[in-house]
Design a protein around this motif. Structure first.
Motif, PDB file in Angstrom:
ATOM      1  N   GLU A   1       0.847  -1.191   0.000  1.00  0.00           N
ATOM      2  CA  GLU A   1       0.000   0.000   0.000  1.00  0.00           C
ATOM      3  C   GLU A   1       0.879   1.235   0.000  1.00  0.00           C
ATOM      4  OE1 GLU A   1      -3.221   0.547  -0.286  1.00  0.00           O
ATOM      5  OE2 GLU A   1      -3.613  -1.609  -0.432  1.00  0.00           O
ATOM      6  N   LYS A   2       0.394   2.278  -0.642  1.00  0.00           N
ATOM      7  CA  LYS A   2       1.130   3.536  -0.647  1.00  0.00           C
ATOM      8  C   LYS A   2       0.738   4.344   0.584  1.00  0.00           C
ATOM      9  CE  LYS A   2       2.224   7.532  -3.520  1.00  0.00           C
ATOM     10  NZ  LYS A   2       1.962   8.239  -4.791  1.00  0.00           N
ATOM     11  N   LEU A   3       1.713   4.732   1.394  1.00  0.00           N
ATOM     12  CA  LEU A   3       1.465   5.594   2.539  1.00  0.00           C
ATOM     13  C   LEU A   3       1.721   7.027   2.099  1.00  0.00           C
ATOM     14  CD1 LEU A   3       3.034   3.482   5.423  1.00  0.00           C
ATOM     15  CD2 LEU A   3       0.689   3.497   4.580  1.00  0.00           C
ATOM     16  N   ARG A   4       0.763   7.913   2.367  1.00  0.00           N
ATOM     17  CA  ARG A   4       0.702   9.180   1.634  1.00  0.00           C
ATOM     18  C   ARG A   4       1.747  10.215   2.004  1.00  0.00           C
ATOM     19  NH1 ARG A   4      -4.402  12.743   3.802  1.00  0.00           N
ATOM     20  NH2 ARG A   4      -3.835  12.780   6.006  1.00  0.00           N
ATOM     21  N   ASN A   5       2.214  10.233   3.252  1.00  0.00           N
ATOM     22  CA  ASN A   5       3.184  11.265   3.621  1.00  0.00           C
ATOM     23  C   ASN A   5       4.031  10.804   4.803  1.00  0.00           C
ATOM     24  OD1 ASN A   5       1.553  11.621   5.921  1.00  0.00           O
ATOM     25  ND2 ASN A   5       0.466  13.362   5.028  1.00  0.00           N
ATOM     26  N   GLU A   6       4.944  11.661   5.214  1.00  0.00           N
ATOM     27  CA  GLU A   6       5.892  11.326   6.276  1.00  0.00           C
ATOM     28  C   GLU A   6       5.187  11.040   7.606  1.00  0.00           C
ATOM     29  OE1 GLU A   6       9.067  10.961   8.917  1.00  0.00           O
ATOM     30  OE2 GLU A   6       8.953  10.671   6.755  1.00  0.00           O
TER      31      GLU A   6
END
Length: 400
Positions: free
Chosen positions: A228-233
């Protein structure tokens, strides 16, 4: 365990009591794990430095090393303590005992004398010195969120070391060759996917719940693979913290983030997490009542997060709820004056050197809202009512 001649000399006390003692601990633990040898490390991060955690026995041990003139062999940073060193009374609903402060100051003096950088932060990965650590280098890190982040994001190698082990490793500059220091042990065998609608965004709270779910069901010695892509830091950081708090995992291979090469075709199992399960847990953790305190900073906030909080608060005319932000001195030094003025005008407590979970903070029945699963996990154990919101939902909570 195979030891070099130099390592044998250290173990036999030819370089003094302190180095011998540290080496004995590292070798004993390595032997119990059937480690074949020791390897050098480039950095150590020591957890468990709060006087509230280690007490007199821990203080005396560290002081004994310091009094012997022992120096750390590698660059060494340390975790938060139980209070802000510039303002002992900064944490709301908390009174710091002066004997506690006296004991803590002695611990810090000893660590500094040994050569530690008193960063007092659980986010060593934000420090400039960490940029000098090359991908694939071995380190000895305590602090669960930092361990997961280091392995999963930075591509450095560390097991989940306790405070005493990271202390001993910092002294001898070595750790046992075991676990995630071995490349093949870092290659995942199980993939985790989230079954979700196309417009379903994974914020830091949802990512943390995914971390909780994975921690409970993953039963493989190799790290899980999050597809899954985690959107930010912020999302990556809070996901790492939840993985570390909810279970004993020390690494997750995260799609598009973890710097590691492996053949996805060799993944032999895929587990699907349904977004309805995430939503159900999210609903369970949502606040229903007006909070007594809103908390950000577990793990310590970044400059970016502090600026984002200030941006939301600028829109609020009459802030009635106390907001606490904990961060490192390093990140706080980067904040613009305009941002600091906004926080000051809203009576926000910007606190350094500590976080609520390692401080004496805790009133039974207190209502705390946070975006940190780790804070929820540990503060709940103190009898505090903790609920979760994303940083992006701050305005909504302020309307409660």
């Amino acid at each position: 365990m195979y030891l070099t001649k130099e390592e044998e000399k250290i173990l036999n006390g030819e370089y003094g009591w302190g180095l011998a003692k540290a080496m004995q601990v590292i070798v004993s633990v390595g032997d119990s794990l059937n480690s074949e040898k020791l390897i050098g490390i480039t950095h150590a991060h020591i957890s468990g430095v709060s006087y509230g955690n280690i007490g007199e026995p821990g203080k005396k041990l560290i002081k004994q090393f310091s009094d012997e003139g022992i120096k750390f062999s590698v660059k060494t940073t340390v975790n938060p303590i139980g209070y802000d060193t510039l303002d002992y009374d900064a944490i709301p609903f908390t009174k710091i005992d002066r004997n506690y402060i006296k004991g803590q100051e002695e611990v810090l003096r000893s660590l500094q004398k040994m050569g530690a950088d008193l960063t007092l932060s659980c986010t060593p990965y934000y420090l400039p010195m960490v940029n000098e650590i090359k991908i694939g280098s071995s380190v000895a890190w305590g602090e669960s969120n930092a361990v997961v982040y280091g392995n999963s994001v930075l591509g450095i190698k560390t097991n989940r070391e306790g405070g005493p082990i990271s202390l001993m490793a910092a002294i001898v500059g070595k750790i046992y060759y075991y676990g995630l220091h071995i490349e093949e042990n870092r290659i995942p065998e199980i993939k985790y996917k989230v079954n979700k609608p196309e417009n379903y965004e994974i914020n830091e709270v949802r990512a943390s719940i995914i971390g909780e779910i994975i921690s409970k069901i993953h039963n493989n010695d190799k790290p899980p693979y999050l597809y899954e892509k985690l959107r930010n830091e912020t999302t990556v950081k809070e996901f790492s913290a939840s993985i570390g708090a909810a279970g004993n995992l020390a690494m997750v291979v995260i799609k598009g983030i973890t710097p590691i090469k492996f053949n996805e075709k060799e993944i032999n199992e895929t587990i699907t997490i349904d977004f309805n399960d995430i939503k159900k847990r999210e609903d369970e953790l949502k606040p229903n009542d007006k909070p007594d305190l809103i908390y950000f900073g577990c793990p310590h906030t970044s400059k970016y997060e502090i600026e984002k909080i200030a941006k939301y608060l600028k829109k609020v005319d009459n802030l009635k709820t106390q907001i606490v932000i904990t961060s490192s001195r390093n990140e706080m030094s980067k904040i613009d004056k305009d941002v600091l003025n906004i926080l000051k005008s809203k009576n926000v407590k910007l606190i350094g050197d500590t976080c609520l979970i390692v401080s004496p903070f805790g009133y039974h029945g207190l209502n705390v809202v946070t975006n940190s699963y780790k804070a929820y996990f540990y503060l709940s154990k103190k009898g505090i009512n903790v609920s979760l919101i994303s940083l992006d939902d701050l305005e909504e909570v302020l309307r409660l």
